[in-house]
Motif scaffolding. Structure first.
Motif, PDB file in Angstrom:
ATOM      1  N   THR A  44       1.386  -4.597   2.456  1.00  0.00           N
ATOM      2  CA  THR A  44       2.329  -4.265   1.394  1.00  0.00           C
ATOM      3  C   THR A  44       3.048  -2.968   1.705  1.00  0.00           C
ATOM      4  OG1 THR A  44       0.757  -2.981   0.064  1.00  0.00           O
ATOM      5  CG2 THR A  44       0.805  -5.355  -0.293  1.00  0.00           C
ATOM      6  N   VAL A  45       4.257  -2.851   1.154  1.00  0.00           N
ATOM      7  CA  VAL A  45       5.051  -1.629   1.263  1.00  0.00           C
ATOM      8  C   VAL A  45       5.519  -1.264  -0.139  1.00  0.00           C
ATOM      9  CG1 VAL A  45       7.113  -0.546   2.215  1.00  0.00           C
ATOM     10  CG2 VAL A  45       5.824  -2.195   3.597  1.00  0.00           C
ATOM     11  N   PRO A  74      18.925  10.727  -2.390  1.00  0.00           N
ATOM     12  CA  PRO A  74      17.502  10.482  -2.613  1.00  0.00           C
ATOM     13  C   PRO A  74      16.772  10.264  -1.286  1.00  0.00           C
ATOM     14  CG  PRO A  74      18.845   9.131  -4.072  1.00  0.00           C
ATOM     15  CD  PRO A  74      19.774   9.761  -3.081  1.00  0.00           C
ATOM     16  N   ARG A  75      15.616  10.823  -1.213  1.00  0.00           N
ATOM     17  CA  ARG A  75      14.778  10.622  -0.027  1.00  0.00           C
ATOM     18  C   ARG A  75      13.755   9.531  -0.326  1.00  0.00           C
ATOM     19  NH1 ARG A  75      12.419  16.378   0.693  1.00  0.00           N
ATOM     20  NH2 ARG A  75      12.527  16.226  -1.580  1.00  0.00           N
ATOM     21  N   GLU A  76      13.670   8.601   0.543  1.00  0.00           N
ATOM     22  CA  GLU A  76      12.809   7.452   0.316  1.00  0.00           C
ATOM     23  C   GLU A  76      11.524   7.590   1.126  1.00  0.00           C
ATOM     24  OE1 GLU A  76      13.490   3.141   1.683  1.00  0.00           O
ATOM     25  OE2 GLU A  76      14.321   3.215  -0.339  1.00  0.00           O
ATOM     26  N   ARG A  77      10.402   7.396   0.427  1.00  0.00           N
ATOM     27  CA  ARG A  77       9.108   7.411   1.093  1.00  0.00           C
ATOM     28  C   ARG A  77       8.519   6.009   1.046  1.00  0.00           C
ATOM     29  NH1 ARG A  77       5.653  11.162  -2.298  1.00  0.00           N
ATOM     30  NH2 ARG A  77       6.832  10.121  -3.931  1.00  0.00           N
ATOM     31  N   GLU A  78       7.817   5.654   2.059  1.00  0.00           N
ATOM     32  CA  GLU A  78       7.144   4.356   2.102  1.00  0.00           C
ATOM     33  C   GLU A  78       5.636   4.566   2.146  1.00  0.00           C
ATOM     34  OE1 GLU A  78      10.313   1.344   4.258  1.00  0.00           O
ATOM     35  OE2 GLU A  78       8.483   1.916   5.311  1.00  0.00           O
ATOM     36  N   GLN A  79       4.962   3.821   1.278  1.00  0.00           N
ATOM     37  CA  GLN A  79       3.507   3.829   1.290  1.00  0.00           C
ATOM     38  C   GLN A  79       3.031   2.429   1.656  1.00  0.00           C
ATOM     39  OE1 GLN A  79       1.637   5.414  -2.197  1.00  0.00           O
ATOM     40  NE2 GLN A  79      -0.347   4.520  -1.708  1.00  0.00           N
ATOM     41  N   ARG A  80       2.303   2.353   2.742  1.00  0.00           N
ATOM     42  CA  ARG A  80       1.823   1.057   3.233  1.00  0.00           C
ATOM     43  C   ARG A  80       0.339   0.905   2.954  1.00  0.00           C
ATOM     44  NH1 ARG A  80       5.460  -1.408   6.724  1.00  0.00           N
ATOM     45  NH2 ARG A  80       7.303  -0.122   7.167  1.00  0.00           N
ATOM     46  N   SER A  81      -0.034  -0.300   2.584  1.00  0.00           N
ATOM     47  CA  SER A  81      -1.448  -0.594   2.366  1.00  0.00           C
ATOM     48  C   SER A  81      -1.715  -2.034   2.772  1.00  0.00           C
ATOM     49  CB  SER A  81      -1.842  -0.359   0.903  1.00  0.00           C
ATOM     50  OG  SER A  81      -1.086  -1.188   0.041  1.00  0.00           O
ATOM     51  N   ASN A  98      -5.346  -8.108  -7.661  1.00  0.00           N
ATOM     52  CA  ASN A  98      -4.185  -7.452  -8.244  1.00  0.00           C
ATOM     53  C   ASN A  98      -3.968  -6.073  -7.634  1.00  0.00           C
ATOM     54  OD1 ASN A  98      -2.112  -6.933 -10.421  1.00  0.00           O
ATOM     55  ND2 ASN A  98      -3.604  -5.351 -10.920  1.00  0.00           N
ATOM     56  N   HIS A  99      -5.058  -5.330  -7.396  1.00  0.00           N
ATOM     57  CA  HIS A  99      -4.878  -3.964  -6.895  1.00  0.00           C
ATOM     58  C   HIS A  99      -4.365  -3.930  -5.457  1.00  0.00           C
ATOM     59  CE1 HIS A  99      -9.108  -4.360  -5.266  1.00  0.00           C
ATOM     60  NE2 HIS A  99      -8.582  -3.635  -4.292  1.00  0.00           N
ATOM     61  N   VAL A 100      -4.421  -5.051  -4.758  1.00  0.00           N
ATOM     62  CA  VAL A 100      -3.868  -5.109  -3.398  1.00  0.00           C
ATOM     63  C   VAL A 100      -2.345  -5.100  -3.433  1.00  0.00           C
ATOM     64  CG1 VAL A 100      -3.640  -6.577  -1.346  1.00  0.00           C
ATOM     65  CG2 VAL A 100      -5.885  -6.232  -2.389  1.00  0.00           C
ATOM     66  N   VAL A 101      -1.751  -5.764  -4.428  1.00  0.00           N
ATOM     67  CA  VAL A 101      -0.283  -5.918  -4.466  1.00  0.00           C
ATOM     68  C   VAL A 101       0.374  -5.141  -5.591  1.00  0.00           C
ATOM     69  CG1 VAL A 101      -0.412  -8.196  -3.392  1.00  0.00           C
ATOM     70  CG2 VAL A 101      -0.438  -8.013  -5.885  1.00  0.00           C
ATOM     71  N   GLU A 102      -0.408  -4.478  -6.431  1.00  0.00           N
ATOM     72  CA  GLU A 102       0.160  -3.776  -7.577  1.00  0.00           C
ATOM     73  C   GLU A 102       1.145  -2.691  -7.122  1.00  0.00           C
ATOM     74  OE1 GLU A 102      -1.435  -1.936 -11.787  1.00  0.00           O
ATOM     75  OE2 GLU A 102      -2.715  -1.780 -10.019  1.00  0.00           O
ATOM     76  N   GLY A 103       2.349  -2.729  -7.661  1.00  0.00           N
ATOM     77  CA  GLY A 103       3.365  -1.739  -7.341  1.00  0.00           C
ATOM     78  C   GLY A 103       4.083  -1.966  -6.030  1.00  0.00           C
ATOM     79  N   ALA A 104       3.755  -3.027  -5.310  1.00  0.00           N
ATOM     80  CA  ALA A 104       4.359  -3.266  -3.992  1.00  0.00           C
ATOM     81  C   ALA A 104       5.787  -3.774  -4.129  1.00  0.00           C
ATOM     82  CB  ALA A 104       3.525  -4.263  -3.201  1.00  0.00           C
ATOM     83  N   ASP A 105       6.668  -3.273  -3.259  1.00  0.00           N
ATOM     84  CA  ASP A 105       8.047  -3.763  -3.203  1.00  0.00           C
ATOM     85  C   ASP A 105       8.189  -4.902  -2.200  1.00  0.00           C
ATOM     86  OD1 ASP A 105       9.337  -1.859  -5.043  1.00  0.00           O
ATOM     87  OD2 ASP A 105       8.713  -0.373  -3.573  1.00  0.00           O
ATOM     88  N   ASP A 106       7.426  -4.851  -1.121  1.00  0.00           N
ATOM     89  CA  ASP A 106       7.434  -5.909  -0.101  1.00  0.00           C
ATOM     90  C   ASP A 106       6.000  -6.328   0.173  1.00  0.00           C
ATOM     91  OD1 ASP A 106      10.239  -5.718   0.281  1.00  0.00           O
ATOM     92  OD2 ASP A 106       9.945  -3.998   1.596  1.00  0.00           O
TER      93      ASP A 106
END
Length: 458
Positions: A44-45, A74-81, A98-106
């Motif tokens: 996820t991203v 705007p500065r964009e940050r990516e958080q990967r999990s 749910n907690h694996v994909v919660e808040g994910a954009d991709d």
């Protein structure tokens, strides 16, 4: 000669014992070969933008210097999990936490043969920590569910997942306990977890827990740890809970749970004697919410619920598991101990409020704030002690609402300087909001009011 014969006999005996012991140990190789193809790694991203504060500058400043005062991009940050999951249908439905994909954009799903697909979220259920995804593919390998009610303590079980990013790792152990109650941060308890000593680590979340027949008995969800790694205490969501959640998410994009409307406590030895029970058991009613199903059925404070819908309530934590699994509107029998005597009542189970949100796969774009909202029922308004409001169903990424910190489940009571009455009133208010001006927004989260500032950028 006799000594040699005796030694030979001892060696043969030890060999036979060792051979018998080896034969009694489980063999996992065939199970892993047959079922690994349906296990997936989920990447996820989540993107977050940070905008510089809006700055004011004198209107008469020369044009050549104006760029020095303009806000930066705007500065964009990516958080990967990452996490794990598994395919439950040939046409591409995938189950995970749910907690694996919660808040994910991709979200992407990768199979053991290195095929990779983009995934969309069909629906989520935070209360059970399950999420249903869909990929655009056909003829995929699948896993089948077992009946988790048949699971016994001491059975061998196997997990496959991607702990710490180590793809498609297998680990085995036994079922240590069943029906474990682990309250969430909101003190909710609707999942009777399976406890195992299988080595589960970060990255295993959402992956399958197999029985020896190669069927899924649970979905790995949590670990108890002081170090961040496995110490032999892992917890899985039973397959029967998952099957019900999947069916509801597919059908209506949300999960409806039963609701009784009571506050309960455990029954200790002394309380058991005082209530006429032979041993500590049941759920003691501390409080009853007015106009709730419990109130309407005639349940009373001080009743000890010992059976609900034919199921024994051995301990107080069993009651939420049982009630939550009953379809709202169902009439069930309730056995209680009241003043030392058994009594049977009938209750019509209500609907639990909260995170029953429609499928996010609807792709609603939201309003000017990036929100999709719905009405708040009168019972929740009464609990919050407000006269009106709207519940947030969906928050668009990078929207004004997302930047203000709103989440699904929040109840908006004030927008700007106006109290929100209902969805129609809210829509009129948000359409009239000015651009480029910070305004207050007040909402309730977990029963607590919070003020934030929100701005619709020009």
């Amino acid at each position: 000669m006799q000594l040699k014969q005796w030694l030979f006999g001892v060696v043969v005996a030890f060999s036979l014992v060792a051979s018998a012991s080896a034969r009694s140990l489980p063999e996992f190789t065939e199970l892993i070969e047959d079922h690994s193809p349906a296990v997936v790694k989920i990447n996820t991203v989540e993107r977050a933008k940070r905008s510089s504060p809006r700055q004011q500058y004198p209107q008469d400043i020369p044009d050549i210097f104006r760029h020095l005062f303009e806000p930066r991009d705007p500065r964009e940050r990516e958080q990967r999990s990452m996490g794990s999951g598994f395919i439950i249908s040939e046409d591409g439905y995938v189950l995970t936490n749910n907690h694996v994909v919660e808040g994910a954009d991709d979200i992407s799903v990768r199979l053991i043969d290195n095929r990779e697909f983009d995934a969309e979220v069909i629906g989520t259920d935070p209360r059970s920590d399950l999420a249903l995804l869909k990929v655009n593919a056909d003829d995929l390998p699948t896993l089948a569910f077992a009946d988790s009610d048949d699971l016994k303590v001491g059975e061998w079980v196997l997990a496959i997942g991607s702990p710490f990013g180590l793809d498609f790792t297998a680990s085995a152990g036994i079922v240590s306990a069943i029906g474990r109650s682990i309250p969430t941060e909101r003190n909710e308890n609707y999942v009777p977890f399976i406890q195992t000593d299988v080595a589960i680590n970060p990255g295993n979340s959402g992956g399958p827990l197999f029985n020896m027949e190669g069927k899924v008995v649970g979905i790995n969800s949590q670990i108890y740890t002081r170090s961040g790694g496995s110490i032999g205490l892992s917890f899985a969501i039973p397959s029967n809970v998952a099957k019900d959640v999947i069916a509801q998410l597919k059908d209506k994009g949300r999960v409806d749970r039963g609701w009784l409307g009571v506050a309960i406590q455990a029954v200790d030895r002394d309380l058991a004697k005082s209530f006429g029970l032979d041993k500590p058991m049941g759920a003691l009613i501390q409080q009853i919410e007015p106009a709730s199903p419990a109130d309407k059925s005639g349940l009373e404070v001080g009743d000890v619920i010992i059976r609900f819908d034919g199921k024994t309530i051995a301990k107080s934590a069993d009651l939420p598991h049982v009630v939550g699994g009953i379809a709202p509107g169902t009439k069930v029998d309730v056995d209680v101990m009241r003043a030392g005597k058994k009594k049977r009542l009938q209750v019509t189970v209500g609907t639990l409020n909260g995170e029953n949100t429609p499928s996010v796969a609807a792709k609603a774009s939201g309003d000017r704030l990036g929100l999709v909202v719905e009405p708040v029922d009168s019972r929740q308004l009464q609990a919050l002690r407000i006269n009106g409001g709207v519940m947030v169903v969906q928050v668009a990424p990078d929207s004004p609402a997302a930047k203000a910190g709103l989440r699904p489940g929040d109840v908006i009571a004030q927008l700007g300087f106006n109290e929100v009455k209902d969805p129609g009133h809210y829509q009129a208010l948000q359409k009239a909001l000015p651009e480029g001006k910070l305004l207050p927004i007040r909402f309730y989260r977990d029963g607590r009011p919070t003020f934030r500032s929100i701005i619709i950028e020009e």
